[in-house]
Scaffold this motif. Structure first.
Motif, PDB file in Angstrom:
ATOM      1  N   VAL A 224      -2.437   9.233   0.776  1.00 48.16           N
ATOM      2  CA  VAL A 224      -1.530   8.027   0.197  1.00 48.16           C
ATOM      3  C   VAL A 224      -2.570   6.625   0.572  1.00 48.16           C
ATOM      4  N   THR A 225      -2.894   6.066  -0.045  1.00 46.50           N
ATOM      5  CA  THR A 225      -3.611   4.739  -0.045  1.00 46.50           C
ATOM      6  C   THR A 225      -3.710   3.627  -0.875  1.00 46.50           C
ATOM      7  N   GLN A 226      -2.356   3.525  -1.757  1.00 47.50           N
ATOM      8  CA  GLN A 226      -1.879   3.248  -3.096  1.00 47.50           C
ATOM      9  C   GLN A 226      -1.087   2.155  -2.180  1.00 47.50           C
ATOM     10  N   GLU A 227      -0.940   0.980  -3.315  1.00 44.35           N
ATOM     11  CA  GLU A 227      -0.156   0.078  -1.802  1.00 44.35           C
ATOM     12  C   GLU A 227       1.607   0.706  -2.647  1.00 44.35           C
ATOM     13  N   LYS A 228       2.194   0.189  -1.148  1.00 44.25           N
ATOM     14  CA  LYS A 228       4.043  -0.089  -1.215  1.00 44.25           C
ATOM     15  C   LYS A 228       4.060   1.537  -2.219  1.00 44.25           C
ATOM     16  N   PRO A 229       4.244   2.438  -1.768  1.00 45.02           N
ATOM     17  CA  PRO A 229       4.244   4.092  -2.111  1.00 45.02           C
ATOM     18  C   PRO A 229       6.013   3.647  -2.067  1.00 45.02           C
ATOM     19  N   VAL A 230       6.289   4.280  -2.606  1.00 48.93           N
ATOM     20  CA  VAL A 230       8.089   5.695  -2.541  1.00 48.93           C
ATOM     21  C   VAL A 230       7.724   6.718  -2.986  1.00 48.93           C
TER      22      VAL A 230
ATOM     23  N   ARG B 216       5.219   0.468  -5.398  1.00 52.56           N
ATOM     24  CA  ARG B 216       4.552  -0.666  -6.961  1.00 52.56           C
ATOM     25  C   ARG B 216       4.036   1.102  -7.261  1.00 52.56           C
ATOM     26  N   HIS B 217       4.138   1.994  -6.656  1.00 54.06           N
ATOM     27  CA  HIS B 217       3.546   3.473  -6.564  1.00 54.06           C
ATOM     28  C   HIS B 217       4.265   4.448  -6.272  1.00 54.06           C
TER      29      HIS B 217
ATOM     30  N   GLY C 276       1.308  11.120 -15.180  1.00 58.36           N
ATOM     31  CA  GLY C 276       0.362  10.677 -15.324  1.00 58.36           C
ATOM     32  C   GLY C 276       0.254  10.349 -13.641  1.00 58.36           C
ATOM     33  N   PHE C 277       0.788  11.290 -13.133  1.00 56.91           N
ATOM     34  CA  PHE C 277       0.197  11.651 -11.345  1.00 56.91           C
ATOM     35  C   PHE C 277      -0.591  11.955 -11.817  1.00 56.91           C
ATOM     36  N   ALA C 278      -1.549  11.034 -10.483  1.00 58.72           N
ATOM     37  CA  ALA C 278      -3.193  11.621 -10.239  1.00 58.72           C
ATOM     38  C   ALA C 278      -2.751  12.342  -8.907  1.00 58.72           C
TER      39      ALA C 278
ATOM     40  N   VAL D  64       0.282  10.952  -6.807  1.00 58.31           N
ATOM     41  CA  VAL D  64       0.515   9.824  -6.939  1.00 58.31           C
ATOM     42  C   VAL D  64       0.154   8.695  -8.695  1.00 58.31           C
ATOM     43  N   ALA D  65       1.208   8.291  -9.020  1.00 61.17           N
ATOM     44  CA  ALA D  65       1.548   7.128 -10.519  1.00 61.17           C
ATOM     45  C   ALA D  65       1.746   5.942  -9.615  1.00 61.17           C
ATOM     46  N   ALA D  66       1.507   5.190 -10.421  1.00 58.51           N
ATOM     47  CA  ALA D  66       2.008   4.121 -10.387  1.00 58.51           C
ATOM     48  C   ALA D  66       3.201   3.467 -11.365  1.00 58.51           C
TER      49      ALA D  66
END
Ligand SMILES: CC(C)(COP(=O)(O)OP(=O)(O)OC[C@H]1O[C@@H](n2cnc3c(N)ncnc32)[C@H](O)[C@@H]1OP(=O)(O)O)[C@@H](O)C(=O)NCCC(=O)NCCS
Length: 185
Positions: A86-92, A126-127, A147-149, A169-171
């Protein structure tokens, strides 16, 4: 037409949540796990003390979906370090997401997911990221619709059984005014 209500869980919900979480996990995965592994997981994860701790933890949002006071689904969103994929910003993390099988395919899961996004947004996320057993094809299909990838994999233990989870992960979506409480289709 009945109203589906989604609200934050309270400490007083711990006994009902424990029973619901135990039942829904068993119904979803009981047939595909050794009884001793299943029991070890249930004992460690679902007990009134553990759910009480989660309900009062400010880093965990527990969402309950009810209709006529009856618990139909729950989700937990939490601040948790994600796996390296998980490299996306601000993951929850979307940690748990369970709907009573009697209302699968009726839109309850979509309403709960909208509330999960709102909770992640309130956590400054954010994600949303989650892990789902690679054999849980219904859940994977649902998350894809939402919409999750797929970004990778991680281990998940049920008792002593090491299983392979997909990591998705999804936005985070902005919430709509009617997301919290809505008509059941
Ligand atoms: C995962 C869950 C929340 C999804 O909610 P739901 O109401 O069942 O979701 P939906 O019916 O809207 O979507 C599921 C999709 O999977 C499809 N599906 C059903 N069985 C499937 C299978 N064996 N393989 C692939 N797709 C399948 C459905 O047809 C549907 O797609 P469609 O709308 O295009 O027809 C719910 O099934 C659930 O609580 N399952 C048990 C607990 C669980 O697995 N939680 C997730 C833990 S990570």
């Amino acid at each position: 037409m009945e109203t589906l209500h989604i609200r934050r869980g309270l400490v007083s919900d711990a006994p009902a949540l424990t029973a619901f979480a135990t039942r829904t996990f068993t119904e979803a995965f009981g047939a595909d796990n050794r009884p001793e592994d299943l029991q070890a997981h249930l004992t460690a994860s679902f007990n009134v003390a553990r759910q009480t701790t989660e309900l009062i933890d400010p880093n965990v949002a527990t969402l309950l979906a009810t209709m006529d006071q009856k618990l139909l689904a729950y989700a937990q969103i939490r601040h948790q370090s994600p796996p390296p994929c998980v490299t996306q910003e601000k993951p929850v993390e979307l940690h748990r997401f369970y709907v009573d099988h009697r209302v699968h395919g009726q839109g309850v899961a979509q309403r709960l997911m909208a509330a999960a996004h709102a909770a992640a947004h309130a956590f400054q996320g954010r994600h949303l990221w989650l892990s789902v057993w690679e054999r849980n094809l219904r859940a994977i299909a649902f998350y894809r619709k939402e919409g999750f990838a797929d970004v990778g994999r991680k281990d998940f233990y049920v008792g002593k059984d090491c299983q392979s989870d997909r990591v998705l992960v999804a936005a985070v979506r902005p919430s709509r005014p009617d997301d919290a409480s809505s008509r059941h289709p």
